[in-house]
Design an enzyme around this catalytic site. Structure first.
Site, mmCIF file in Angstrom:
data_model
loop_
_atom_site.group_PDB
_atom_site.id
_atom_site.type_symbol
_atom_site.label_atom_id
_atom_site.label_comp_id
_atom_site.label_asym_id
_atom_site.label_seq_id
_atom_site.Cartn_x
_atom_site.Cartn_y
_atom_site.Cartn_z
ATOM 1 N N CYS A 138 -6.271 -6.970 -0.071
ATOM 2 C CA CYS A 138 -5.991 -7.169 -1.321
ATOM 3 C C CYS A 138 -6.010 -8.367 -1.875
ATOM 4 C CB CYS A 138 -4.540 -6.589 -1.307
ATOM 5 S SG CYS A 138 -3.779 -6.708 -2.938
ATOM 6 N N CYS A 141 -3.318 -9.420 -4.428
ATOM 7 C CA CYS A 141 -2.049 -9.681 -3.558
ATOM 8 C C CYS A 141 -1.842 -11.327 -2.945
ATOM 9 C CB CYS A 141 -1.722 -8.841 -2.271
ATOM 10 S SG CYS A 141 -1.696 -7.006 -2.838
ATOM 11 N N ASP A 142 -3.156 -11.605 -2.379
ATOM 12 C CA ASP A 142 -3.111 -12.588 -1.475
ATOM 13 C C ASP A 142 -4.176 -13.784 -2.099
ATOM 14 O OD1 ASP A 142 -1.298 -11.508 -0.011
ATOM 15 O OD2 ASP A 142 -3.063 -10.459 0.989
#
Length: 323
Positions: A138, A141-142
């Site tokens: 992701c 997300c990161d």
């Protein structure tokens, strides 16, 4: 000690992506008073997406914002939305029975499955070892953690190209690795990728191993292998993003409903009806072809309309007997 609660509804919807929320809107408007169980990722995959540019009516909308609007709409028309996760389903008899992590048992006359899909992994021991320590599925997300660093993305579809482009906002260099010599992604995305100076593409290679240190644990590079020659090379990176597609989240029903293509739930032609009457499937759980938010929403609409007809067919004999 009190018994675990049981909740009954005419229609139970499991999943809270575009398919689930659209089904909820239509079922609510049909006065079926549906209950929707959100699952472990309320809002589904769009909550880990940034810009959505192909949702009709919005030239650009943030994925999480779109899902907040869908949830609010479903709530406003009368859907009861519950933050729970279903861990077991019994489809052997009606009413169907679902067991939640909360301890609540849910029963329903009709069931709409909209559990979506989850990211696929390569299945490498080194990938598993570094998950959460430089290996991710992701980018939204990161990606922030890799500001000014080099990263590698593997994949060749829309997901991979979108992840790679997003990562250029943070990383100093993004290397996209693909096992073929051309991408499957939409042409407009390919055009953006090819014209981004931060991106390098390595064709005809697969990732054989993720390498790094353990004190502290972190990724330092990936070992690539040429698909035809077998020749290996190492690409240094601080982050490795796996974007090779998604697998349907069908574990709840794989032994009860007919599935195909690696776990996708089979539905009847031009329908969301599954192999069990009264059970309907919509969205990425059943769609191995399109996998778009708008097609998922369309199937959610279909599922609710079909559930309404199914419940009406159950009520009809009882009404006739009373006459």
């Amino acid at each position: 000690m009190s018994e675990a609660p049981t909740r009954h509804s005419k229609v139970l919807i499991i999943g809270s992506g575009p398919a689930g929320y659209t089904a909820a809107v239509y079922a609510s408007r049909a006065m079926l008073e549906p209950i929707l169980i959100q699952g472990t990722q309320p809002g589904g995959q769009l909550t880990i997406t940034t810009e959505v540019e192909n949702w009709p009516g919005d030239s650009m909308v943030m994925g999480p914002d779109l899902m907040v609007r869908m949830e609010a709409h479903a709530n406003e028309v009368g859907t009861e939305i519950i933050a729970d996760h279903i861990n077991a389903l019994d489809l052997s008899q009606r009413p169907f029975t679902a067991h939640g992590d909360s301890g609540t048992t849910y029963t329903a006359d009709a069931l709409i499955l909209a559990t979506g899909a989850q990211a696929k992994w390569l299945g490498l021991p080194s990938e598993e070892h570094f998950k959460g320590f430089g290996v991710s599925a992701c980018a939204t997300c990161d990606g922030f953690f890799y500001r000014g660093k080099e990263v590698v993305v593997i994949g060749g579809g829309n997901t991979a190209v979108e992840e790679a482009l997003f990562l250029t906002n943070f990383a100093s260099k993004v290397t996209l690795v693909h096992r073929r010599d051309s991408l499957r992604a939409e042409k407009i995305l390919q055009h953006r990728l090819f014209n981004n100076p931060k991106v390098e593409i390595i064709w005809d290679h697969t990732v054989e191993e993720v390498i790094g240190g353990d004190n502290p644990r972190g990724v330092e590079g990936v070992v690539l292998r040429h698909v035809s020659s077998g020749e290996k090379r190492t690409v240094p990176c601080a982050g490795f993003f796996v974007a090779i597609g998604h697998a349907p989240a069908s574990d709840l029903v794989k032994d009860q409903l007919e599935t195909h293509m690696g776990g996708y739930v089979v539905t009847k032609p031009d329908s969301t009806a599954t192999s069990i009457p009264g059970v309907f499937a919509a969205g990425d759980l059943t769609d191995h072809e399109y996998r778009q938010a708008v097609t998922s929403a369309g199937m959610g609409c279909m599922a609710a309309l079909e559930a309404e007809r199914f419940i009406a067919s159950l009520d009809a004999p009882a009404a006739e007997a009373a006459e």
